[in-house]
Design a protein around this motif. Structure first.
Motif, PDB file in Angstrom:
ATOM      1  N   ARG A   1      -2.045   6.598   5.250  1.00  0.00           N
ATOM      2  CA  ARG A   1      -1.817   7.870   5.946  1.00  0.00           C
ATOM      3  C   ARG A   1      -0.558   7.787   6.804  1.00  0.00           C
ATOM      4  O   ARG A   1       0.173   8.764   6.932  1.00  0.00           O
ATOM      5  CB  ARG A   1      -3.036   8.225   6.809  1.00  0.00           C
ATOM      6  CG  ARG A   1      -4.346   8.308   6.033  1.00  0.00           C
ATOM      7  CD  ARG A   1      -4.319   9.403   4.982  1.00  0.00           C
ATOM      8  NE  ARG A   1      -5.532   9.441   4.195  1.00  0.00           N
ATOM      9  CZ  ARG A   1      -6.593  10.164   4.485  1.00  0.00           C
ATOM     10  NH1 ARG A   1      -6.593  10.921   5.569  1.00  0.00           N
ATOM     11  NH2 ARG A   1      -7.651  10.135   3.689  1.00  0.00           N
TER      12      ARG A   1
ATOM     13  N   ARG B   1       2.527   5.802   6.468  1.00  0.00           N
ATOM     14  CA  ARG B   1       3.205   4.921   5.524  1.00  0.00           C
ATOM     15  C   ARG B   1       4.154   3.966   6.251  1.00  0.00           C
ATOM     16  O   ARG B   1       4.576   4.238   7.389  1.00  0.00           O
ATOM     17  CB  ARG B   1       3.976   5.741   4.485  1.00  0.00           C
ATOM     18  CG  ARG B   1       5.085   6.607   5.072  1.00  0.00           C
ATOM     19  CD  ARG B   1       5.746   7.483   4.013  1.00  0.00           C
ATOM     20  NE  ARG B   1       6.290   6.705   2.928  1.00  0.00           N
ATOM     21  CZ  ARG B   1       7.490   6.123   2.967  1.00  0.00           C
ATOM     22  NH1 ARG B   1       8.244   6.252   4.049  1.00  0.00           N
ATOM     23  NH2 ARG B   1       7.914   5.420   1.940  1.00  0.00           N
TER      24      ARG B   1
ATOM     25  N   LEU C   1       0.821  -1.214   0.000  1.00  0.00           N
ATOM     26  CA  LEU C   1       0.000   0.000   0.000  1.00  0.00           C
ATOM     27  C   LEU C   1       0.854   1.263   0.000  1.00  0.00           C
ATOM     28  O   LEU C   1       0.424   2.316  -0.473  1.00  0.00           O
ATOM     29  CB  LEU C   1      -0.939  -0.003   1.212  1.00  0.00           C
ATOM     30  CG  LEU C   1      -2.049  -1.048   1.182  1.00  0.00           C
ATOM     31  CD1 LEU C   1      -2.768  -1.090   2.527  1.00  0.00           C
ATOM     32  CD2 LEU C   1      -3.039  -0.766   0.059  1.00  0.00           C
TER      33      LEU C   1
ATOM     34  N   ASP D   1       2.683   4.567  -0.027  1.00  0.00           N
ATOM     35  CA  ASP D   1       2.325   5.959   0.238  1.00  0.00           C
ATOM     36  C   ASP D   1       0.828   6.199   0.268  1.00  0.00           C
ATOM     37  O   ASP D   1       0.385   7.295   0.627  1.00  0.00           O
ATOM     38  CB  ASP D   1       2.963   6.876  -0.814  1.00  0.00           C
ATOM     39  CG  ASP D   1       4.468   6.964  -0.650  1.00  0.00           C
ATOM     40  OD1 ASP D   1       5.147   7.269  -1.637  1.00  0.00           O
ATOM     41  OD2 ASP D   1       4.961   6.707   0.470  1.00  0.00           O
ATOM     42  N   ARG D   2       0.037   5.203  -0.124  1.00  0.00           N
ATOM     43  CA  ARG D   2      -1.418   5.375  -0.042  1.00  0.00           C
ATOM     44  C   ARG D   2      -1.903   5.358   1.403  1.00  0.00           C
ATOM     45  O   ARG D   2      -3.002   5.811   1.704  1.00  0.00           O
ATOM     46  CB  ARG D   2      -2.128   4.290  -0.848  1.00  0.00           C
ATOM     47  CG  ARG D   2      -2.036   4.517  -2.363  1.00  0.00           C
ATOM     48  CD  ARG D   2      -2.815   3.466  -3.118  1.00  0.00           C
ATOM     49  NE  ARG D   2      -2.146   2.171  -3.079  1.00  0.00           N
ATOM     50  CZ  ARG D   2      -2.688   1.034  -3.501  1.00  0.00           C
ATOM     51  NH1 ARG D   2      -3.929   1.024  -3.957  1.00  0.00           N
ATOM     52  NH2 ARG D   2      -2.008  -0.097  -3.465  1.00  0.00           N
TER      53      ARG D   2
END
Length: 203
Positions: free
Chosen positions: A121, A123, A116, A118-119
């Motif tokens: 919040r 990271r 996931l 950098d998607r």
């Protein structure tokens, strides 16, 4: 698989299903009164009484026909089996790093988490993805081995926290039990409690 290996595998299934030591595992595929009978006879597990089933039904809203949990001896057998299977020839981690041994299902959780990127919040911790990608399988321990720093340890706990809410609680429970790292690290105070503490400090 020998009888002892079968017992260990069944104990592990109950432990993963019941989660916390005071939880219960109910009937499911490969887990029922017949398969658990040898472990109950050995004192490694016990079946819920009628009163305990009623309490469980009140909490879950679904009366179980049968429930079982591990006894202290059952937990100790699992702990001993895990230590017995642990390899003795693993190279020690570099200074500042800690060795983490994960099951395949737990490594899969981390792979989903770091994918996931950098998607998220929050990271993944720096360097966690290459560590996960380079995890080495140790056949003696039947675990995937990684060496991680403190920030990465906390990030792994957060990944298992997300899995707990969206899937299985077993990875978070086992990681916290073995490594002592859980997420969130402590309950956040509710707003009125925070205001009270602030007022007390000012006074």
């Amino acid at each position: 698989m020998g009888r002892s290996e079968g017992h260990i595998a069944l104990l592990q299934r109950v432990a993963d299903t019941q989660g916390e030591p005071d939880g219960w595992a109910t009937a499911g595929p490969g887990l029922d009164a017949r398969t658990m009978s040898p472990l109950v006879k050995l004192g490694l597990a016990r079946v819920a009484s009628a009163n305990e089933q009623a309490e469980l039904a009140a909490r879950t809203g679904a009366p179980p026909l049968w429930a079982v949990r591990l006894t202290p001896d059952g937990w100790d057998v699992l702990l001993y089996a895990e230590r017995r299977a642990a390899p003795v020839t693993l190279e020690p981690p570099a200074p500042g790093l800690q060795m983490v041994a994960l099951r395949r299902s737990e490594l899969d959780v981390l792979k989903r988490f770091v994918a996931l990127g950098d998607r998220l919040r929050h990271r993944p911790a720096d360097g966690l993805q290459p560590v996960v990608d380079s995890a080495r399988f140790n056949a003696v321990a039947n675990r995937w081995i990684m060496h991680v720093d403190g920030a990465q340890m906390r990030c792994i706990a957060r990944a298992f926290f997300l899995e707990r809410l969206g899937g299985s609680a077993a990875p978070a429970n086992r990681f916290g039990r073995i490594y002592g790292v859980v997420y969130p690290p402590q309950p956040m105070p509710v707003p009125h409690e925070a205001e009270e503490h602030s007022g007390t400090a000012q006074a």
